[in-house]
Enzyme design. Structure first.
Site, PDB file in Angstrom:
ATOM      1  N   SER A   1      33.797  79.505  63.293  1.00 34.75           N
ATOM      2  CA  SER A   1      34.357  80.769  62.827  1.00 34.75           C
ATOM      3  C   SER A   1      34.644  81.646  64.043  1.00 34.75           C
ATOM      4  O   SER A   1      33.794  81.804  64.917  1.00 34.75           O
ATOM      5  CB  SER A   1      33.369  81.483  61.905  1.00 34.75           C
TER       6      SER A   1
ATOM      7  N   CYS B   1      28.775  84.049  54.776  1.00 37.43           N
ATOM      8  CA  CYS B   1      29.003  83.035  55.808  1.00 37.43           C
ATOM      9  C   CYS B   1      27.661  82.448  56.222  1.00 37.43           C
ATOM     10  O   CYS B   1      26.725  83.183  56.552  1.00 37.43           O
ATOM     11  CB  CYS B   1      29.700  83.634  57.021  1.00 37.43           C
TER      12      CYS B   1
ATOM     13  N   ASP C   1      32.558  81.417  53.510  1.00 36.78           N
ATOM     14  CA  ASP C   1      32.861  80.522  54.631  1.00 36.78           C
ATOM     15  C   ASP C   1      31.535  79.846  54.967  1.00 36.78           C
ATOM     16  O   ASP C   1      30.730  80.368  55.741  1.00 36.78           O
ATOM     17  CB  ASP C   1      33.391  81.322  55.816  1.00 36.78           C
TER      18      ASP C   1
ATOM     19  N   TRP D   1      28.897  76.126  55.293  1.00 39.59           N
ATOM     20  CA  TRP D   1      28.807  74.737  55.738  1.00 39.59           C
ATOM     21  C   TRP D   1      27.487  74.163  55.250  1.00 39.59           C
ATOM     22  O   TRP D   1      26.530  74.880  54.987  1.00 39.59           O
ATOM     23  CB  TRP D   1      28.898  74.649  57.256  1.00 39.59           C
TER      24      TRP D   1
END
Length: 535
Positions: free
Chosen positions: A317, A487, A532, A534
């Site tokens: 990012s 995030c 966003d 992961w």
């Protein structure tokens, strides 16, 4: 239909005619690739399966749903082992019932060609270090100089880097929320060790040529090249090997016990799966470790180059705003380095590569990069309030958001509440960008909610603060129609945050559970709820 080509190599008969038959007659067999930590898990595969049925296709076998958060290779093999007998029975084809390993590429070694006579490494990828031309993308990355590489942690044993890439003159453009992709190289010592285990001359020039003459992909990576270049720049040697790789490695064991052990690890039996989980995944053994611990397994280096996956770009990012930094792009990256249960030290490919790039002297170190656009965007109107939730390096895109909103404030625009929930272990160790964030608070550009998990007996996380601030959260998302951004870790943090928001919407908004779900889905559709994350 999505997996026909990938399983041609491991079928027990010639698959090309059968594949064409299936495609021509529109019979359905779908295996999807997904990850259960994401909301729309395997949605495309489910849609394709349903659409094929609507178009009149016959479903020969049930849809398979692979989960990359667990063991997608195992999911596929388990599905495939049931799928092919059904296909053979349906089309009246006799099968041997055994897998036959087939090489996809043939080897062409070129002993008369020396490494200095071919393009190697990044020269092969970029064609020329002097002839860079926009636009830059995955196939044509920009070789960006590193201007800044500084440590963000103030103490402790861990490391986090702030890295600035110079993009002046590249015509590259980015927006806050986009991703920077970087091509790294594998560790030199690990490459050398793999060559030694395979008893290979790493400077031998070679090519791998696709045996499927109808394929547009003639080589798995730029050829001719050297084994050293292939293993350094193009192949993923630190990843956990999937079971199909272990199955192929087993054929090169001179000791029958070693061969059976690798076959056992690659099997779909309950015991085999459990052993694979403990011996390979939990111990994070890569291919070098496996060859070290299975001493009679010595595969030829060309087959290793064939079965290993491609080294992929690493995505980060972007932690800057182009409004303030049009000539540079910033990232925030934690150094990945840890000891495994076997006593080995594993290193992340990209972060350890970055850690070795020190911008001192001339020329500056250069790294191939490109920008990947994102839907992670600030509201078009700066007066709309926002909540940002980003523990650890989840802070990265929000640094760019904060810079941009502060810039709007300085230009005299009306800026809504900008609220950041940030968490780390200890304020004295890993409070990233502490001075910057505190200055924004002082200037009135930011409201900062902090959770230092290890500074008290009971751990405190950003999720605890969100629960405490339920009235404020509802005021932003319910009364003022603000935006929420998340995030970080998809599996735990992001899931917990979503559940907290649903509870806030339900209790503070006076809605039923079903209505709260619909409210949040509407926020997503309106881009007022963005993640966003992961795994």
């Amino acid at each position: 239909m999505m997996i026909l080509r990938s399983i041609m190599r491991i079928g027990s008969f010639s698959m090309t005619p059968l594949c064409r038959m299936i495609l021509k007659k529109r019979h359905s067999g779908v295996f999807g690739l997904g990850n259960k930590t994401y909301e729309h898990y395997n949605k495309v595969a489910i849609y394709v399966d349903k659409r094929l049925e609507e178009l009149g296709a016959t479903r020969v076998f049930e849809i398979g749903l692979g989960d990359d958060d667990a063991n997608i290779e195992d999911d596929f093999i388990t599905w495939k082992d049931r799928f092919w007998p059904m296909v053979c029975d349906y089309f009246g084809i006799e099968s041997t019932g055994e897998d036959i390993l087939m090489r996809q590429y043939r080897l062409l070694e070129q002993p008369d060609v020396t490494p200095d006579r071919i393009y190697t490494g990044e020269v092969a990828r970029l064609h020329s270090l002097q002839n860079q031309r926009a636009p830059f993308d995955a196939k044509n990355p920009y070789l960006a100089p590193i201007k800044v590489n500084r440590e963000l942690h103030k103490g402790g044993s861990r490391s986090c880097m702030h890295v600035e890439f110079d993009i002046e003159g590249s015509k590259m453009r980015y927006e806050a929320g986009d991703h920077l992709a970087m091509y790294a190289v594998n560790d030199t010592d690990l490459v050398q060790r793999l060559g030694e285990l395979c008893k290979a001359d790493l400077d031998q020039v070679f090519s791998l040529i696709n045996t499927d003459t109808e394929s547009s992909k003639k080589h798995p990576f730029p050829c001719p090249t050297t084994y050293r270049t292939a293993l350094t720049h193009y192949l993923e040697i630190t990843a956990i090997p999937r079971t199909h790789i272990l199955k192929e490695l087993a054929e090169y064991c001179s000791d029958e016990k070693d061969k059976e052990f690798l076959r056992f690890l690659a099997s779909t039996t309950a015991d085999g799966k459990a052993k694979y989980q403990s011996w390979v995944q939990d111990a994070t053994r890569n291919i070098v470790h496996i060859l070290e611990d299975v001493p009679s397994c010595r595969p030829p280096i060309d087959h290793v180059c064939e079965i290993l996956p491609r080294l992929q770009p690493r995505y980060y990012s972007i932690s800057s705003s182009s409004k303030l930094h049009p000539q540079t792009v910033h990232i925030t990256a934690v150094l990945v380095k840890y000891e495994t249960v076997t006593g080995r030290v594993n290193k992340g490919v990209a972060t350890n590569f970055l850690a070795a790039q020190h911008p001192e002297g001339d020329p500056l170190p250069r790294v191939p990069i490109f920008i990947r656009k994102s839907q992670f965007r600030l509201p078009t109107k700066p007066d709309i309030p926002i909540i940002m939730i980003g523990p650890g390096t989840g802070l990265a895109p929000f640094r760019g958001f904060i810079q941009e909103r502060d810039n709007c404030r300085r230009e005299g625009q009306n800026v809504g509440d900008t609220i950041l929930y940030f968490g780390c272990r200890k304020k004295s160790e890993d409070f990233l960008y502490q001075e910057e964030l505190e200055e924004y608070v002082k200037q009135g550009s930011l409201q900062l909610r902090l959770a230092f998990s290890r500074e008290q007996e009971n751990k405190v996380y950003v999720t605890h603060l969100l629960q405490e601030d339920s009235d404020k959260v509802w005021d932003v998302i319910g009364e003022k129609k603000g935006h929420v951004y998340i995030c970080g870790d998809a599996k735990n943090m992001a899931s917990d945050v979503r559940n907290i928001l649903l509870n806030v919407i339900q209790t503070k908004g006076g809605l039923t559970e079903s209505e709260a779900q619909q409210y949040l889905k509407k926020m997503e559709a309106q881009k007022r709820y963005s993640a966003d994350v992961w795994s």
